[in-house]
Design a protein around this motif. Structure first.
Motif, PDB file in Angstrom:
ATOM      1  N   VAL A  47      -0.724  25.451  11.554  1.00 13.92           N
ATOM      2  CA  VAL A  47      -0.470  24.344  10.585  1.00 13.92           C
ATOM      3  C   VAL A  47       0.770  23.794  10.913  1.00 13.92           C
ATOM      4  O   VAL A  47       1.150  22.638  10.762  1.00 13.92           O
ATOM      5  N   ALA A  48       1.874  25.004  10.827  1.00 14.15           N
ATOM      6  CA  ALA A  48       3.316  24.569  10.987  1.00 14.15           C
ATOM      7  C   ALA A  48       3.607  23.921  12.325  1.00 14.15           C
ATOM      8  O   ALA A  48       4.104  22.790  12.351  1.00 14.15           O
ATOM      9  N   TYR A  49       2.963  24.268  13.430  1.00 14.37           N
ATOM     10  CA  TYR A  49       3.059  23.624  14.529  1.00 14.37           C
ATOM     11  C   TYR A  49       2.530  21.878  14.662  1.00 14.37           C
ATOM     12  O   TYR A  49       2.964  21.171  15.391  1.00 14.37           O
ATOM     13  N   LEU A  50       1.438  22.031  13.899  1.00 16.87           N
ATOM     14  CA  LEU A  50       0.686  20.765  13.823  1.00 16.87           C
ATOM     15  C   LEU A  50       1.747  19.769  13.092  1.00 16.87           C
ATOM     16  O   LEU A  50       1.730  18.612  13.312  1.00 16.87           O
ATOM     17  N   THR A  51       2.226  20.253  11.909  1.00 17.89           N
ATOM     18  CA  THR A  51       3.038  19.335  11.270  1.00 17.89           C
ATOM     19  C   THR A  51       4.099  18.905  12.028  1.00 17.89           C
ATOM     20  O   THR A  51       4.539  17.861  11.936  1.00 17.89           O
ATOM     21  N   VAL A  52       4.836  19.924  13.048  1.00 17.26           N
ATOM     22  CA  VAL A  52       5.921  19.507  13.740  1.00 17.26           C
ATOM     23  C   VAL A  52       5.304  18.365  14.643  1.00 17.26           C
ATOM     24  O   VAL A  52       6.357  17.589  15.026  1.00 17.26           O
ATOM     25  N   VAL A  53       4.240  18.487  15.328  1.00 12.45           N
ATOM     26  CA  VAL A  53       3.735  17.640  16.269  1.00 12.45           C
ATOM     27  C   VAL A  53       3.840  16.215  15.740  1.00 12.45           C
ATOM     28  O   VAL A  53       3.928  15.159  16.324  1.00 12.45           O
ATOM     29  N   VAL A  54       3.083  16.229  14.347  1.00 14.57           N
ATOM     30  CA  VAL A  54       2.954  15.009  13.920  1.00 14.57           C
ATOM     31  C   VAL A  54       4.308  14.489  13.455  1.00 14.57           C
ATOM     32  O   VAL A  54       4.483  13.054  13.730  1.00 14.57           O
ATOM     33  N   PHE A  55       5.319  14.967  12.914  1.00 10.81           N
ATOM     34  CA  PHE A  55       6.542  14.553  12.690  1.00 10.81           C
ATOM     35  C   PHE A  55       7.448  14.194  13.877  1.00 10.81           C
ATOM     36  O   PHE A  55       8.285  13.075  13.904  1.00 10.81           O
ATOM     37  N   ALA A  56       7.458  15.164  14.956  1.00  8.22           N
ATOM     38  CA  ALA A  56       8.389  14.727  15.941  1.00  8.22           C
ATOM     39  C   ALA A  56       8.095  13.645  17.171  1.00  8.22           C
ATOM     40  O   ALA A  56       8.646  13.089  17.726  1.00  8.22           O
ATOM     41  N   GLN A  57       6.551  13.508  17.188  1.00 10.81           N
ATOM     42  CA  GLN A  57       6.233  12.486  17.811  1.00 10.81           C
ATOM     43  C   GLN A  57       6.610  12.654  19.408  1.00 10.81           C
ATOM     44  O   GLN A  57       7.180  11.843  19.706  1.00 10.81           O
ATOM     45  N   THR A  63      -2.224   8.523  22.981  1.00 13.77           N
ATOM     46  CA  THR A  63      -3.390   9.205  23.328  1.00 13.77           C
ATOM     47  C   THR A  63      -3.168  10.765  23.795  1.00 13.77           C
ATOM     48  O   THR A  63      -4.031  11.579  23.132  1.00 13.77           O
ATOM     49  N   ILE A  64      -2.119  10.986  24.394  1.00 17.57           N
ATOM     50  CA  ILE A  64      -1.741  12.549  24.473  1.00 17.57           C
ATOM     51  C   ILE A  64      -1.565  12.979  23.079  1.00 17.57           C
ATOM     52  O   ILE A  64      -1.628  14.425  23.158  1.00 17.57           O
ATOM     53  N   LEU A  65      -0.697  12.475  22.366  1.00 19.58           N
ATOM     54  CA  LEU A  65      -0.396  13.108  21.134  1.00 19.58           C
ATOM     55  C   LEU A  65      -1.528  13.191  20.311  1.00 19.58           C
ATOM     56  O   LEU A  65      -2.004  14.185  19.929  1.00 19.58           O
ATOM     57  N   HIS A  66      -2.760  12.392  20.571  1.00 14.57           N
ATOM     58  CA  HIS A  66      -4.081  12.336  19.745  1.00 14.57           C
ATOM     59  C   HIS A  66      -4.492  13.762  20.370  1.00 14.57           C
ATOM     60  O   HIS A  66      -5.362  14.484  19.560  1.00 14.57           O
ATOM     61  N   MET A  67      -4.575  13.878  21.649  1.00 15.83           N
ATOM     62  CA  MET A  67      -5.349  14.985  22.389  1.00 15.83           C
ATOM     63  C   MET A  67      -4.764  16.347  21.983  1.00 15.83           C
ATOM     64  O   MET A  67      -5.459  17.248  21.835  1.00 15.83           O
ATOM     65  N   GLU A  68      -3.376  16.295  21.680  1.00 12.40           N
ATOM     66  CA  GLU A  68      -2.534  17.482  21.045  1.00 12.40           C
ATOM     67  C   GLU A  68      -3.274  17.990  19.756  1.00 12.40           C
ATOM     68  O   GLU A  68      -3.498  19.093  19.440  1.00 12.40           O
ATOM     69  N   VAL A  69      -3.354  16.814  18.998  1.00 18.02           N
ATOM     70  CA  VAL A  69      -3.821  17.213  17.588  1.00 18.02           C
ATOM     71  C   VAL A  69      -5.109  17.478  17.528  1.00 18.02           C
ATOM     72  O   VAL A  69      -5.454  18.485  16.732  1.00 18.02           O
ATOM     73  N   VAL A  70      -6.104  17.004  18.318  1.00 16.97           N
ATOM     74  CA  VAL A  70      -7.330  17.243  18.280  1.00 16.97           C
ATOM     75  C   VAL A  70      -7.598  18.641  19.048  1.00 16.97           C
ATOM     76  O   VAL A  70      -8.238  19.460  18.184  1.00 16.97           O
ATOM     77  N   SER A  71      -6.764  19.070  19.990  1.00  9.03           N
ATOM     78  CA  SER A  71      -7.044  20.581  20.286  1.00  9.03           C
ATOM     79  C   SER A  71      -6.419  21.610  19.439  1.00  9.03           C
ATOM     80  O   SER A  71      -7.195  22.433  19.213  1.00  9.03           O
ATOM     81  N   VAL A  72      -5.368  21.199  18.758  1.00  8.87           N
ATOM     82  CA  VAL A  72      -4.850  22.296  17.728  1.00  8.87           C
ATOM     83  C   VAL A  72      -5.809  22.141  16.465  1.00  8.87           C
ATOM     84  O   VAL A  72      -6.193  23.323  16.007  1.00  8.87           O
TER      85      VAL A  72
END
Length: 143
Positions: A47-57, A63-72
């Motif tokens: 959850v912490a990693y996903l939060t960083v992914v969403v805010f750091a972009q 599309t790659i960002l969406h793939m990362e979010v979907v996989s996590v």
């Protein structure tokens, strides 16, 4: 290769964060013996990693960002199902076998669904990279 394809040049450090995600999950599995705590700590980390992914972009292709979010998110969903299995086993140790087929179907559907989403998003990303266009301009006909 794929980890740093599409990373913003200003976010060169993201490769190390992505490696840290995987490494920390392995360390959690090795250091924490009790499965419930393993699961809980892994969920908190993701959850912490996903939060960083969403805010750091970190990726310039959405599309790659969406793939990362979907996989996590799929990993988190599997951990939640696992936590549910642990709770059922603790509450009803004699009737756990009744839930085995339900768990198998849930996990199978989750894996198939996540693979389908990742393949579609991956196809969009490949077409966008090859055509040098914005992934939002790519249609199903292009894939």
């Amino acid at each position: 290769g794929f980890i740093y394809v599409g990373i913003h040049h200003r976010r060169w450090w993201w490769f190390f964060v992505a490696m840290l995600r995987t490494s920390l999950l392995a360390v959690i599995g090795m250091l924490i013996a009790e499965p419930g705590y393993q699961n809980l700590v892994a969920q908190c980390w993701l959850v912490a990693y996903l939060t960083v992914v969403v805010f750091a972009q970190p990726y310039h292709l959405r599309t790659i960002l969406h793939m990362e979010v979907v996989s996590v998110s799929c990993i988190l969903a599997l951990l939640y199902i696992n936590m549910w299995m642990l709770m059922v086993r603790a509450a009803e140790p004699l009737h756990f076998e009744d839930y085995n087929s339900s768990f198998a179907v849930l996990i199978l559907l989750l894996v198939i669904g996540s693979l389908l989403v990742l393949v579609v998003l991956g196809a969009f990303a490949v077409v966008a990279i090859n055509e040098k266009v914005n992934p939002s301009d790519v249609t199903f006909r292009d894939v």
